[in-house]
Design a protein around this motif. Sequence first.
Motif, mmCIF file in Angstrom:
data_model
loop_
_atom_site.group_PDB
_atom_site.id
_atom_site.type_symbol
_atom_site.label_atom_id
_atom_site.label_comp_id
_atom_site.label_asym_id
_atom_site.label_seq_id
_atom_site.Cartn_x
_atom_site.Cartn_y
_atom_site.Cartn_z
ATOM 1 N N SER A 151 0.839 -1.190 0.000
ATOM 2 C CA SER A 151 0.000 0.000 0.000
ATOM 3 C C SER A 151 0.881 1.250 0.000
ATOM 4 O O SER A 151 2.044 1.209 0.390
ATOM 5 C CB SER A 151 -0.942 0.000 1.205
ATOM 6 O OG SER A 151 -0.220 0.047 2.415
ATOM 7 N N SER A 152 0.312 2.364 -0.424
ATOM 8 C CA SER A 152 1.108 3.582 -0.532
ATOM 9 C C SER A 152 0.365 4.778 0.029
ATOM 10 O O SER A 152 -0.824 4.711 0.344
ATOM 11 C CB SER A 152 1.479 3.844 -1.995
ATOM 12 O OG SER A 152 0.347 4.273 -2.729
ATOM 13 N N VAL A 172 5.738 4.050 0.354
ATOM 14 C CA VAL A 172 5.247 2.719 -0.002
ATOM 15 C C VAL A 172 5.639 1.748 1.102
ATOM 16 O O VAL A 172 6.811 1.695 1.492
ATOM 17 C CB VAL A 172 5.825 2.239 -1.347
ATOM 18 C CG1 VAL A 172 5.285 0.853 -1.693
ATOM 19 C CG2 VAL A 172 5.507 3.223 -2.459
ATOM 20 N N ASN A 194 -2.839 4.446 2.344
ATOM 21 C CA ASN A 194 -4.086 4.118 1.646
ATOM 22 C C ASN A 194 -4.703 5.404 1.086
ATOM 23 O O ASN A 194 -5.913 5.609 1.119
ATOM 24 C CB ASN A 194 -5.068 3.402 2.571
ATOM 25 C CG ASN A 194 -4.470 2.169 3.200
ATOM 26 O OD1 ASN A 194 -3.462 1.645 2.729
ATOM 27 N ND2 ASN A 194 -5.084 1.694 4.268
ATOM 28 N N TYR A 213 -7.620 5.763 -1.801
ATOM 29 C CA TYR A 213 -8.034 4.393 -2.107
ATOM 30 C C TYR A 213 -9.550 4.248 -2.253
ATOM 31 O O TYR A 213 -10.030 3.142 -2.490
ATOM 32 C CB TYR A 213 -7.527 3.436 -1.022
ATOM 33 C CG TYR A 213 -6.103 2.961 -1.229
ATOM 34 C CD1 TYR A 213 -5.235 3.615 -2.106
ATOM 35 C CD2 TYR A 213 -5.613 1.850 -0.552
ATOM 36 C CE1 TYR A 213 -3.937 3.180 -2.293
ATOM 37 C CE2 TYR A 213 -4.309 1.405 -0.745
ATOM 38 C CZ TYR A 213 -3.477 2.067 -1.610
ATOM 39 O OH TYR A 213 -2.188 1.636 -1.798
ATOM 40 N N VAL A 224 -6.120 3.612 -6.633
ATOM 41 C CA VAL A 224 -6.053 2.194 -6.973
ATOM 42 C C VAL A 224 -6.634 1.950 -8.360
ATOM 43 O O VAL A 224 -7.339 2.794 -8.917
ATOM 44 C CB VAL A 224 -6.801 1.316 -5.937
ATOM 45 C CG1 VAL A 224 -6.062 1.294 -4.614
ATOM 46 C CG2 VAL A 224 -8.238 1.795 -5.748
ATOM 47 N N ASP A 268 -2.341 -1.055 -6.376
ATOM 48 C CA ASP A 268 -1.943 0.318 -6.126
ATOM 49 C C ASP A 268 -1.572 0.991 -7.446
ATOM 50 O O ASP A 268 -0.854 0.416 -8.268
ATOM 51 C CB ASP A 268 -0.748 0.338 -5.176
ATOM 52 C CG ASP A 268 -0.301 1.742 -4.833
ATOM 53 O OD1 ASP A 268 -0.846 2.323 -3.877
ATOM 54 O OD2 ASP A 268 0.589 2.261 -5.536
ATOM 55 N N LEU A 287 -3.162 -5.409 -3.994
ATOM 56 C CA LEU A 287 -3.589 -5.188 -2.619
ATOM 57 C C LEU A 287 -4.596 -6.228 -2.157
ATOM 58 O O LEU A 287 -4.606 -6.626 -1.000
ATOM 59 C CB LEU A 287 -4.205 -3.790 -2.488
ATOM 60 C CG LEU A 287 -3.292 -2.630 -2.910
ATOM 61 C CD1 LEU A 287 -4.091 -1.337 -2.960
ATOM 62 C CD2 LEU A 287 -2.112 -2.498 -1.964
#
Length: 240
Positions: A50-51, A70, A110, A113, A172, A185, A192
């Motif tokens: 996740s970033s 990240v 996130n 997202y 995303v 991602d 993810l």
Amino acid sequence: MKKVVILFLMLCSFAFGAEFDMKTTYSLLLNTTDDGFGEITDSKDIIVGSSGIVMHKFSDGSKSIIARAVVTEKKAGFAKVRFELFDSLKQPALPIPKILPENGDEIVLNYLYDRALIVAPNEEVFKEITNHFKNITFVHPDMMGSYLSYEYKPNPSKNDFRLMCAQNAAGVIFIALDGEAVFADCGSFNVLKKFKSKDISYYQLPFYTRITDIDTVFWKLDSAKIGNYNKYYKRLLGDK
């Protein structure tokens, strides 16, 4: 009638029991290393791949995004993050911040997202997915289709998707494949979450969109049309 029932079951299988709700997390940067990594407190909402962003607070109280983060590892109650250049909001008139992340900066993971690009093989699957994930705002594939048509790119690359994610504030991308569907991602293309699905009956290339003139031109050597939908997008996701 029998064919209609089979198609309905096939579409429902994409999203039956599927959920994607990665909540935005806020953490303080505990420490950093000279090789571009840092550490934050771990939580159940943080997963590897996740970033997010690094927010720096200045002495006058203002805040600015100075880097991308990240997640690379989770261990013993902590999460390790790798710092990257954040250029999604790049403006020609504004300089890129040259401040390095430091202890006390805020890490927002996130990030964005709840907005996603979508790659679906046909209109039926597209509708099933967008109707199921009510908590996700999907960018209509016509936005991507228009860009690819203008650029004569019937074979979207990772950088094409990254650009469209940045332009549409999406974090995303959802990709529906034969037998599987994933959220990945936008920046790293790390998967993810995966979902099982049934076989796909037919494809629109490069993906479902109402833009029908995504063609190639002879002077662009990297603009060949996609031959195999599943193989192409699996390769983008790093699955050879």
